[in-house]
Design a protein around this motif. Structure first.
Motif, PDB file in Angstrom:
ATOM      1  N   GLY A   3      28.649  47.465  37.456  1.00 12.45           N
ATOM      2  CA  GLY A   3      29.968  47.742  38.001  1.00 12.45           C
ATOM      3  C   GLY A   3      30.995  46.693  37.670  1.00 12.45           C
ATOM      4  N   ARG A   4      30.571  45.539  37.186  1.00 11.74           N
ATOM      5  CA  ARG A   4      31.501  44.465  36.882  1.00 11.74           C
ATOM      6  C   ARG A   4      31.962  44.485  35.441  1.00 11.74           C
ATOM      7  NH1 ARG A   4      28.573  39.871  39.136  1.00 11.74           N
ATOM      8  NH2 ARG A   4      28.624  39.074  37.021  1.00 11.74           N
ATOM      9  N   ARG A   5      31.479  45.420  34.628  1.00 15.41           N
ATOM     10  CA  ARG A   5      31.822  45.386  33.216  1.00 15.41           C
ATOM     11  C   ARG A   5      33.324  45.543  33.000  1.00 15.41           C
ATOM     12  NH1 ARG A   5      27.743  43.143  33.161  1.00 15.41           N
ATOM     13  NH2 ARG A   5      25.816  43.783  32.154  1.00 15.41           N
ATOM     14  N   TRP A   6      33.962  46.425  33.754  1.00 13.62           N
ATOM     15  CA  TRP A   6      35.408  46.622  33.669  1.00 13.62           C
ATOM     16  C   TRP A   6      36.010  46.513  35.061  1.00 13.62           C
ATOM     17  CZ3 TRP A   6      38.224  46.820  29.304  1.00 13.62           C
ATOM     18  CH2 TRP A   6      37.543  47.086  28.112  1.00 13.62           C
ATOM     19  N   ILE A   7      37.038  45.686  35.191  1.00 12.27           N
ATOM     20  CA  ILE A   7      37.779  45.578  36.457  1.00 12.27           C
ATOM     21  C   ILE A   7      39.057  46.382  36.297  1.00 12.27           C
ATOM     22  CG2 ILE A   7      38.976  44.018  38.028  1.00 12.27           C
ATOM     23  CD1 ILE A   7      37.012  41.838  37.246  1.00 12.27           C
ATOM     24  N   GLU A   8      39.188  47.444  37.081  1.00 11.08           N
ATOM     25  CA  GLU A   8      40.317  48.351  36.935  1.00 11.08           C
ATOM     26  C   GLU A   8      41.591  47.823  37.593  1.00 11.08           C
ATOM     27  OE1 GLU A   8      40.373  50.945  35.056  1.00 11.08           O
ATOM     28  OE2 GLU A   8      38.248  50.861  34.498  1.00 11.08           O
ATOM     29  N   GLU A   9      41.467  47.134  38.718  1.00 10.81           N
ATOM     30  CA  GLU A   9      42.633  46.636  39.446  1.00 10.81           C
ATOM     31  C   GLU A   9      42.600  45.115  39.485  1.00 10.81           C
ATOM     32  OE1 GLU A   9      42.920  48.388  43.281  1.00 10.81           O
ATOM     33  OE2 GLU A   9      42.881  50.454  42.533  1.00 10.81           O
ATOM     34  N   TRP A  10      43.677  44.522  38.962  1.00 14.38           N
ATOM     35  CA  TRP A  10      43.718  43.055  38.895  1.00 14.38           C
ATOM     36  C   TRP A  10      45.146  42.579  39.110  1.00 14.38           C
ATOM     37  CZ3 TRP A  10      40.087  39.570  39.301  1.00 14.38           C
ATOM     38  CH2 TRP A  10      40.390  38.228  39.032  1.00 14.38           C
ATOM     39  N   ASP A  11      45.389  41.868  40.205  1.00  4.88           N
ATOM     40  CA  ASP A  11      46.734  41.391  40.538  1.00  4.88           C
ATOM     41  C   ASP A  11      46.653  39.960  41.062  1.00  4.88           C
ATOM     42  OD1 ASP A  11      49.363  41.039  41.187  1.00  4.88           O
ATOM     43  OD2 ASP A  11      49.396  42.466  42.847  1.00  4.88           O
ATOM     44  N   HIS A  27      37.487  32.152  37.963  1.00  2.40           N
ATOM     45  CA  HIS A  27      36.804  30.895  37.646  1.00  2.40           C
ATOM     46  C   HIS A  27      35.471  31.141  36.950  1.00  2.40           C
ATOM     47  CE1 HIS A  27      39.153  28.235  40.743  1.00  2.40           C
ATOM     48  NE2 HIS A  27      39.906  28.759  39.797  1.00  2.40           N
ATOM     49  N   ARG A  28      34.770  32.203  37.342  1.00  2.00           N
ATOM     50  CA  ARG A  28      33.501  32.511  36.671  1.00  2.00           C
ATOM     51  C   ARG A  28      33.747  32.852  35.204  1.00  2.00           C
ATOM     52  NH1 ARG A  28      32.196  36.797  39.199  1.00  2.00           N
ATOM     53  NH2 ARG A  28      32.665  38.284  37.538  1.00  2.00           N
ATOM     54  N   ASN A  29      34.744  33.687  34.940  1.00  2.00           N
ATOM     55  CA  ASN A  29      35.057  34.046  33.554  1.00  2.00           C
ATOM     56  C   ASN A  29      35.555  32.844  32.769  1.00  2.00           C
ATOM     57  OD1 ASN A  29      35.069  37.209  32.833  1.00  2.00           O
ATOM     58  ND2 ASN A  29      35.399  36.936  35.032  1.00  2.00           N
ATOM     59  N   MET A 207      30.364  37.705  32.398  1.00  2.00           N
ATOM     60  CA  MET A 207      31.803  37.871  32.200  1.00  2.00           C
ATOM     61  C   MET A 207      32.257  39.299  32.479  1.00  2.00           C
ATOM     62  SD  MET A 207      32.756  35.432  28.924  1.00  2.00           S
ATOM     63  CE  MET A 207      34.520  35.662  29.172  1.00  2.00           C
ATOM     64  N   ASP A 208      33.569  39.499  32.585  1.00  2.00           N
ATOM     65  CA  ASP A 208      34.156  40.792  32.910  1.00  2.00           C
ATOM     66  C   ASP A 208      35.232  41.166  31.889  1.00  2.00           C
ATOM     67  OD1 ASP A 208      32.868  40.977  35.612  1.00  2.00           O
ATOM     68  OD2 ASP A 208      34.133  39.236  35.998  1.00  2.00           O
ATOM     69  N   ASN A 209      35.517  42.464  31.806  1.00  2.00           N
ATOM     70  CA  ASN A 209      36.656  42.984  31.055  1.00  2.00           C
ATOM     71  C   ASN A 209      37.757  43.381  32.035  1.00  2.00           C
ATOM     72  OD1 ASN A 209      35.249  43.125  28.407  1.00  2.00           O
ATOM     73  ND2 ASN A 209      34.059  44.742  29.388  1.00  2.00           N
ATOM     74  N   LEU A 210      38.994  43.175  31.665  1.00  2.00           N
ATOM     75  CA  LEU A 210      40.129  43.614  32.476  1.00  2.00           C
ATOM     76  C   LEU A 210      40.745  44.853  31.849  1.00  2.00           C
ATOM     77  CD1 LEU A 210      41.989  40.286  33.403  1.00  2.00           C
ATOM     78  CD2 LEU A 210      40.401  41.614  34.799  1.00  2.00           C
ATOM     79  N   ALA A 211      40.786  45.929  32.624  1.00  2.00           N
ATOM     80  CA  ALA A 211      41.356  47.173  32.112  1.00  2.00           C
ATOM     81  C   ALA A 211      42.846  47.035  31.814  1.00  2.00           C
ATOM     82  CB  ALA A 211      41.127  48.299  33.116  1.00  2.00           C
ATOM     83  N   SER A 212      43.516  46.093  32.480  1.00  2.00           N
ATOM     84  CA  SER A 212      44.967  45.953  32.313  1.00  2.00           C
ATOM     85  C   SER A 212      45.368  45.475  30.929  1.00  2.00           C
ATOM     86  CB  SER A 212      45.524  44.981  33.368  1.00  2.00           C
ATOM     87  OG  SER A 212      44.908  43.709  33.253  1.00  2.00           O
ATOM     88  N   VAL A 213      44.454  44.865  30.184  1.00  2.00           N
ATOM     89  CA  VAL A 213      44.791  44.406  28.829  1.00  2.00           C
ATOM     90  C   VAL A 213      44.177  45.289  27.757  1.00  2.00           C
ATOM     91  CG1 VAL A 213      45.014  42.017  29.560  1.00  2.00           C
ATOM     92  CG2 VAL A 213      42.821  42.811  28.702  1.00  2.00           C
ATOM     93  N   ARG A 214      43.528  46.376  28.163  1.00  2.00           N
ATOM     94  CA  ARG A 214      42.853  47.245  27.210  1.00  2.00           C
ATOM     95  C   ARG A 214      43.853  48.129  26.458  1.00  2.00           C
ATOM     96  NH1 ARG A 214      38.306  50.797  29.859  1.00  2.00           N
ATOM     97  NH2 ARG A 214      40.116  51.268  31.159  1.00  2.00           N
ATOM     98  N   ASN A 215      43.576  48.327  25.175  1.00  2.00           N
ATOM     99  CA  ASN A 215      44.332  49.272  24.345  1.00  2.00           C
ATOM    100  C   ASN A 215      45.836  49.013  24.336  1.00  2.00           C
ATOM    101  OD1 ASN A 215      41.957  50.637  23.708  1.00  2.00           O
ATOM    102  ND2 ASN A 215      42.118  51.919  25.530  1.00  2.00           N
TER     103      ASN A 215
END
Length: 451
Positions: A3-11, A27-29, A207-215
């Motif tokens: 479930g941590r592979r993509w973070i959909e909401e990040w503010d 900090h983990r990333n 580590m995680d991916n942020l959906a906000s910077v995708r594509n």
């Protein structure tokens, strides 16, 4: 973990979100990004220490070695552009796994060819492969920039970049240990192969991916159209270009100009890059507090003064003075690295406010363009390292020393000082404070002491 592979909401600008969830995740990333970038820098600067192993039996002149390190630096600079796009295409975590794994290619290739009898062309081709290690910086900085709020970016970006930069002195220290123990270059390369595998595995796990910077590859196009991307690129040539260029060249200058043996040079070369790397987060922190433009401005003054002292030390052939001032110049380049990178998100934040944006909308605009511009700025900045090595090569061919190159560097720092003052600190009319927004409807001049 899935479930941590993509973070959909990040503010991260939302303080409640940041304290409850954002800080820990960011900090983990940051930690695992630093690890991967650190090894990337070590692989990129591998040839700065491998050339110290290459004695007369390799048949290379000092000019050949400067050309070799120039090629490695050039590829590292160019690789930063596609690496910046890769974060938007694949996600920060996913690309960290791939970019870390790719480091096996130049390391194994160097292990194969590193022996007398290999042609100069062969070394050049393998050096080209090592350049991909320089690309890790761009993707790492673009990724980490999106994780942190504006008031923490200077510190976070400085720590991320500084931890990566430390890969330079670490591999130099490892080379010193190997040379001191009577080992060869293949032993040094063998140490790094398992470390690369570990970095890739840890990135996959934590580590995680942020959906906000995708594509959003269009962000890079928009950033490329902005004049401030290229102005900051020029300034970064003076700070990071100096750091990486001197890191590649320092040992060769000591052996070629001052007659030091490889072991004697190795005892000295790691000190400057180490201190320059450690001071980079301090540069970011000072920029957070006093403004990146102010710190950058006076840093160029200090770099020019130190370069003038190096010219004097070279003319008088004073090795103690030369080494001491060179270390100071490394420290100043690291400090400037932190302050210039802090300016980037501040500039685009101010542009967002000037457009009438506010709140999360302004923060999102700044994150989008500053993240994209960092890769371009990092790429152009790294070209400064190419220029430094080519300048040293020409100086040694023409004068038998690096003095001519240092005179050219002094002139560059003077121009960088003038550009920083004219664009970001000069007030157009007397006592008017620099403003990020202009409500008159005209396009504001971007001259903010706060960036």
């Amino acid at each position: 973990m899935a479930g941590r592979r993509w973070i959909e909401e990040w503010d991260p600008e939302d303080r409640a979100f940041w304290e409850a969830r954002g800080r820990r995740t960011a900090h983990r990333n940051l930690f695992f990004s630093v690890l991967s970038e650190h090894i990337g820098f070590s692989v990129w600067t591998l040839w700065s220490v491998l050339v110290l192993f290459m004695g007369p039996e390799y048949g290379l002149t000092a000019a050949d070695k400067f050309l070799l390190t120039s090629v490695v630096t050039l590829v590292g600079a160019v690789a930063r552009v596609p690496y910046t796009f890769a974060v938007a295409l694949f996600g920060g975590r996913n690309w960290t796994i791939v970019s870390a794994s790719l480091l096996l290619v130049p390391t194994v290739a160097a292990f194969v060819v590193m022996h007398p009898g290999t042609s100069f062309a062969g070394f050049l081709w393998v050096g080209l492969l090592a350049g991909i290690g320089g690309g890790n910086f761009a993707s790492s900085m673009t990724n980490i920039n999106a994780f942190f709020p504006m008031h923490r970016k200077g510190w976070a970006l400085g720590l991320n970049a500084g931890g990566g930069n430390i890969g330079v002195p670490v591999i130099q220290l490892a080379a010193l240990a190997v040379i001191g123990a009577g080992g060869g270059p293949r032993l040094l390369l063998g140490i790094y192969i398992p470390l690369i595998v570990v970095a890739a595995v840890l990135a996959a796990l934590f580590m995680d991916n942020l959906a906000s910077v995708r594509n959003d590859t269009g962000a890079a196009v928009d950033a490329a159209k902005d004049a401030h991307t290229w102005i900051m690129s020029f300034l970064y040539v003076g700070t990071f270009g100096s750091f990486i260029g001197y890191s590649f060249a320092f040992g060769q200058v000591l052996t070629s100009q001052f007659g030091r043996t490889p072991l004697q040079a190795a005892y000295l070369t790691f000190i400057g890059p180490l201190l320059g790397s450690l001071i980079r987060p301090v540069g970011g922190r000072l920029a957070d507090r006093f403004g990146g433009a102010r710190i950058t401005l006076w840093n160029f003054v200090a770099m020019a003064a130190a370069t003038g002292a190096l010219v004097a030390a070279g003319l008088h052939r004073s090795l103690p003075l030369f080494v001491a001032v060179f270390v100071v110049l490394f420290v100043l380049s690291g400090l400037g690295n932190g302050s210039t990178y802090k300016m980037i998100p501040g500039i685009f934040r101010a542009k967002a406010l000037a457009r009438g944006l506010a709140g999360e909308e302004a923060a999102a605009y700044a994150r989008r363009l500053s993240g994209a511009s960092m890769g371009l700025i990092g790429a152009v900045g790294a070209l400064g390292g190419v220029g430094i090595n080519l300048a040293f090569r020409q100086s040694f061919l023409s004068y038998g020393s690096g003095t001519g190159a240092f005179v050219a560097f002094l002139a560059f720092y003077a121009v960088a000082f003038a550009v920083t003052w004219a664009v970001y600190l000069r007030r157009p009319d007397g006592d008017r404070a620099p403003a990020a927004a202009d409500t008159t409807g005209t396009q504001p001049r971007l001259g903010y002491a706060e960036v």
